[in-house]
Design an enzyme around this catalytic site. Structure first.
Site, PDB file in Angstrom:
ATOM      1  N   ARG A  89       0.826  -1.211   0.000  1.00  0.00           N
ATOM      2  CA  ARG A  89       0.000   0.000   0.000  1.00  0.00           C
ATOM      3  C   ARG A  89       0.859   1.260   0.000  1.00  0.00           C
ATOM      4  NH1 ARG A  89      -1.736   0.722   6.242  1.00  0.00           N
ATOM      5  NH2 ARG A  89      -0.100  -0.571   7.098  1.00  0.00           N
ATOM      6  N   ARG A 179      15.250  -2.954   3.766  1.00  0.00           N
ATOM      7  CA  ARG A 179      14.990  -3.627   5.045  1.00  0.00           C
ATOM      8  C   ARG A 179      15.808  -4.912   5.107  1.00  0.00           C
ATOM      9  NH1 ARG A 179       9.206  -2.150   5.320  1.00  0.00           N
ATOM     10  NH2 ARG A 179       8.983  -0.542   3.735  1.00  0.00           N
ATOM     11  N   ASP A 244      10.889  -7.290   8.144  1.00  0.00           N
ATOM     12  CA  ASP A 244      10.521  -6.348   7.083  1.00  0.00           C
ATOM     13  C   ASP A 244      10.323  -4.943   7.652  1.00  0.00           C
ATOM     14  OD1 ASP A 244       8.281  -7.887   8.225  1.00  0.00           O
ATOM     15  OD2 ASP A 244       7.019  -6.500   7.115  1.00  0.00           O
ATOM     16  N   ASN A 245      10.292  -4.829   8.962  1.00  0.00           N
ATOM     17  CA  ASN A 245      10.163  -3.511   9.586  1.00  0.00           C
ATOM     18  C   ASN A 245      11.474  -3.101  10.246  1.00  0.00           C
ATOM     19  OD1 ASN A 245       7.499  -3.433   8.800  1.00  0.00           O
ATOM     20  ND2 ASN A 245       6.719  -4.215  10.735  1.00  0.00           N
ATOM     21  N   ASP A 254       8.119   2.098  10.370  1.00  0.00           N
ATOM     22  CA  ASP A 254       6.821   1.418  10.493  1.00  0.00           C
ATOM     23  C   ASP A 254       6.223   1.560  11.886  1.00  0.00           C
ATOM     24  OD1 ASP A 254       5.988   0.827   8.050  1.00  0.00           O
ATOM     25  OD2 ASP A 254       6.109  -1.340   8.219  1.00  0.00           O
TER      26      ASP A 254
HETATM   27  P1  AMP Z   1       2.957  -3.661   8.055  1.00  0.00           P
HETATM   28  O1  AMP Z   1       2.246  -4.469   9.094  1.00  0.00           O
HETATM   29  O2  AMP Z   1       2.384  -2.306   7.832  1.00  0.00           O
HETATM   30  O3  AMP Z   1       4.432  -3.643   8.227  1.00  0.00           O
HETATM   31  O4  AMP Z   1       2.665  -4.430   6.680  1.00  0.00           O
HETATM   32  C1  AMP Z   1       3.062  -5.767   6.429  1.00  0.00           C
HETATM   33  C2  AMP Z   1       2.784  -6.108   4.987  1.00  0.00           C
HETATM   34  O5  AMP Z   1       1.389  -6.022   4.700  1.00  0.00           O
HETATM   35  C3  AMP Z   1       3.452  -5.176   3.991  1.00  0.00           C
HETATM   36  O6  AMP Z   1       3.812  -5.939   2.860  1.00  0.00           O
HETATM   37  C4  AMP Z   1       2.355  -4.189   3.656  1.00  0.00           C
HETATM   38  O7  AMP Z   1       2.546  -3.593   2.408  1.00  0.00           O
HETATM   39  C5  AMP Z   1       1.132  -5.098   3.669  1.00  0.00           C
HETATM   40  N1  AMP Z   1      -0.086  -4.332   3.974  1.00  0.00           N
HETATM   41  C6  AMP Z   1      -0.450  -3.807   5.161  1.00  0.00           C
HETATM   42  N2  AMP Z   1      -1.642  -3.185   5.070  1.00  0.00           N
HETATM   43  C7  AMP Z   1      -2.058  -3.314   3.791  1.00  0.00           C
HETATM   44  C8  AMP Z   1      -3.215  -2.891   3.062  1.00  0.00           C
HETATM   45  N3  AMP Z   1      -4.198  -2.210   3.642  1.00  0.00           N
HETATM   46  N4  AMP Z   1      -3.278  -3.216   1.757  1.00  0.00           N
HETATM   47  C9  AMP Z   1      -2.308  -3.913   1.154  1.00  0.00           C
HETATM   48  N5  AMP Z   1      -1.204  -4.351   1.773  1.00  0.00           N
HETATM   49  C10 AMP Z   1      -1.072  -4.062   3.082  1.00  0.00           C
HETATM   50 MG    MG Z   2       5.983  -2.910   7.374  1.00  0.00          MG
END
Ligand code: AMP
Ligand code: MG
Length: 472
Positions: A89, A179, A244-245, A254
């Protein structure tokens, strides 16, 4: 368009496997919530009186020179390896070289679906966008390496979570979005050429002196050891330290279910998804070592004899707890007024932390109260505190200016969770005044400004926020 962003893009010149070219998906009715003018000028951005800022930072208008793309990465989430994550996103608009000579990414977060979106909608709702804006800017003024917030806009659309919520886009700025998980993505696929290209790119961008993988690993480990010790010294809990964070640059990245601790307890967890406390306050020091071990593993294929490199890499990782411990001692030493703390000073620090834990003392206010004698107000066992304070005072006798040291290591203000939640509630109802008030307050977290005295109060029992939710 008068807005001018002096893009100088390099990521887009990497091989196709690194990213997918994708434009942000336009939104219905963009409206600007905030633009970070000082940061914009550091990035060399001009023409900020442009009436179309909201359109640009919502992704509706692509500024000249941008080369929008979504980056590929992988990562261990709560210990489980996901081979393909990537920007689901987020869309990288491009890079600029700031007035300080540092290259930085400008990325829209919540900009719509990408080839990496999996089941997600590619969007963000207002709450996490404002939380990240305020927390990342506060981290910066607190002195911690972090991604920054350049802008926030409302999209005029709703996103569906557990209920319909207002959508928003955050413009995030980072020294890069590389990352640990970026390295893992190439290593796990056996794409050693891609891995080598990534390594060379990361070295050139972040650690030009790290000419081989071992030196690179060491450089990243040092940055991360310093970062996590700094988090601990401020009572910060990241909440989702997945690989990844975990940024190669050593920046905090993040801001999902993160929070600053009020009452001190080492096992504090806020994240609603962290059921077993994997990423609790104190666990962060162990988890970062685990994350660096994953980086080491991903770097092995770059070695001429990967098998033979396992042993020296393992030895490097085993040295990391000591690195963190040294950083911790230096940070916490400063919190009690010591400029150059010795290993034996650790006892003084852990004894105070022990008293704080027993007393459920407010982490920030207890430390801030040390120089003016109000720390004792937070400790229940006065006799024990007095005994501790006596030893501490005699230790301070050889220090030149302990008050100044404490003052600059112990902020008056941290973004308290209940304030952040109340700010998000108000903004969800359309009232952004609390958002702007908090931003102004946290711009000077080490000042004793009476105008913000109320922000120093820990939550009342009915204000305590027990859980924070992921950015999704
Ligand atoms: P995060 O928890 O924000 O670090 O995200 C973990 C993974 O989920 C990453 O690959 C993000 O791009 C994906 N992600 C999180 N929220 C969304 C969303 N609303 N739509 C698409 N991908 C998402
Ligand atoms: Mg992330």
């Amino acid at each position: 368009m008068t807005l001018h962003i002096p893009f100088d893009n390099t990521y887009v010149t990497l091989p196709d496997a690194f990213f997918a070219r994708v434009a942000p998906t336009p939104v219905k009715a963009p409206s600007l919530i905030a633009i970070n003018l000082p940061l914009a000028s550091e990035l060399g951005i001009e023409g900020l009186d442009d009436p179309d800022l909201a359109a640009v930072f919502a992704g509706n208008a692509i500024p000249d020179g941008a080369a929008p793309l979504a980056q590929l990465y992988a990562g261990h989430q709560f210990g489980q390896y996901s081979p393909q994550l990537g920007d689901g996103r987020a869309v990288l608009l491009g890079e600029t070289i700031g007035t300080d000579g540092v290259r930085r990414d400008i990325q829209l977060k919540g900009a719509g679906r990408t080839p990496f979106s999996r089941m997600g909608d590619g969007r963000a709702w207002l709450g996490p966008v404002l939380r990240e804006y305020v927390l990342s800017e506060a981290m910066h003024t607190l002195g911690v390496p972090t991604t920054r917030a350049l802008a926030a806009v409302r999209t005029g659309e709703q996103v569906i979570r557990d209920r319909p919520l207002p959508g928003a886009v955050l413009t995030r700025v980072a020294q890069s979005h590389l990352r640990v998980g970026t390295f893992q993505a190439f290593a796990a696929r056996g794409d050693t050429r891609g891995l080598q290209t990534l390594f060379e790119y990361a070295v050139a961008r972040h650690y030009p002196d790290a000419t081989d993988p071992a030196l690179f690993l060491d450089a990243v480990m040092r940055k991360q050891a310093a970062l996590v010790a700094h988090w601990l010294a401020l009572g910060f809990i990241h909440g989702v330290m997945n690989t990844d964070n975990c940024a190669i640059s050593g920046e905090t990245i993040d801001y999902g279910p993160c929070a600053f601790m009020d009452a001190y307890h080492p096992e504090t967890v806020y994240s609603s998804i962290d059921r077993y406390g994997r990423y609790s306050y104190a666990a962060q020091a162990d988890i970062i070592v685990w994350n660096m071990a994953q980086l080491a593993t991903a770097l092995l294929p770059l070695m001429p004899d990967p098998e033979a490199a396992v042993e020296p890499f393992t030895a490097q990782i085993h040295a990391m707890p000591e690195m963190i411990r040294a950083q911790w001692l230096s940070r916490f030493g400063a919190k009690i007024g010591l400029t150059d703390p010795k290993p034996e000073d650790a006892t003084l620090i852990t004894e105070l932390l022990g008293l704080m834990q027993e007393s459920e003392a407010d982490f920030t206010n207890t430390f801030r109260g040390l120089p003016d004698g109000t720390a004792s107000d937070h400790i229940t066992d006065t006799a024990k505190f007095d005994a501790w304070a006596q030893t501490w005072q005699s230790r301070l006798e050889t220090e030149a200016d302990p008050e100044r040291v404490m003052h600059s290591a112990n902020p008056a203000l941290i973004p308290r969770n209940h304030r952040i939640e109340a700010m998000i509630d108000a903004a969800t109802r359309g009232d952004d005044s609390a958002f702007h008030h908090l931003l102004a307050a946290y711009a000077h977290p080490y000042d004793d400004d009476p105008a913000y005295a109320d922000l120093r109060q820990p939550p009342q029992p009915d204000e305590v926020v027990a859980a924070t939710y992921c950015g999704t």
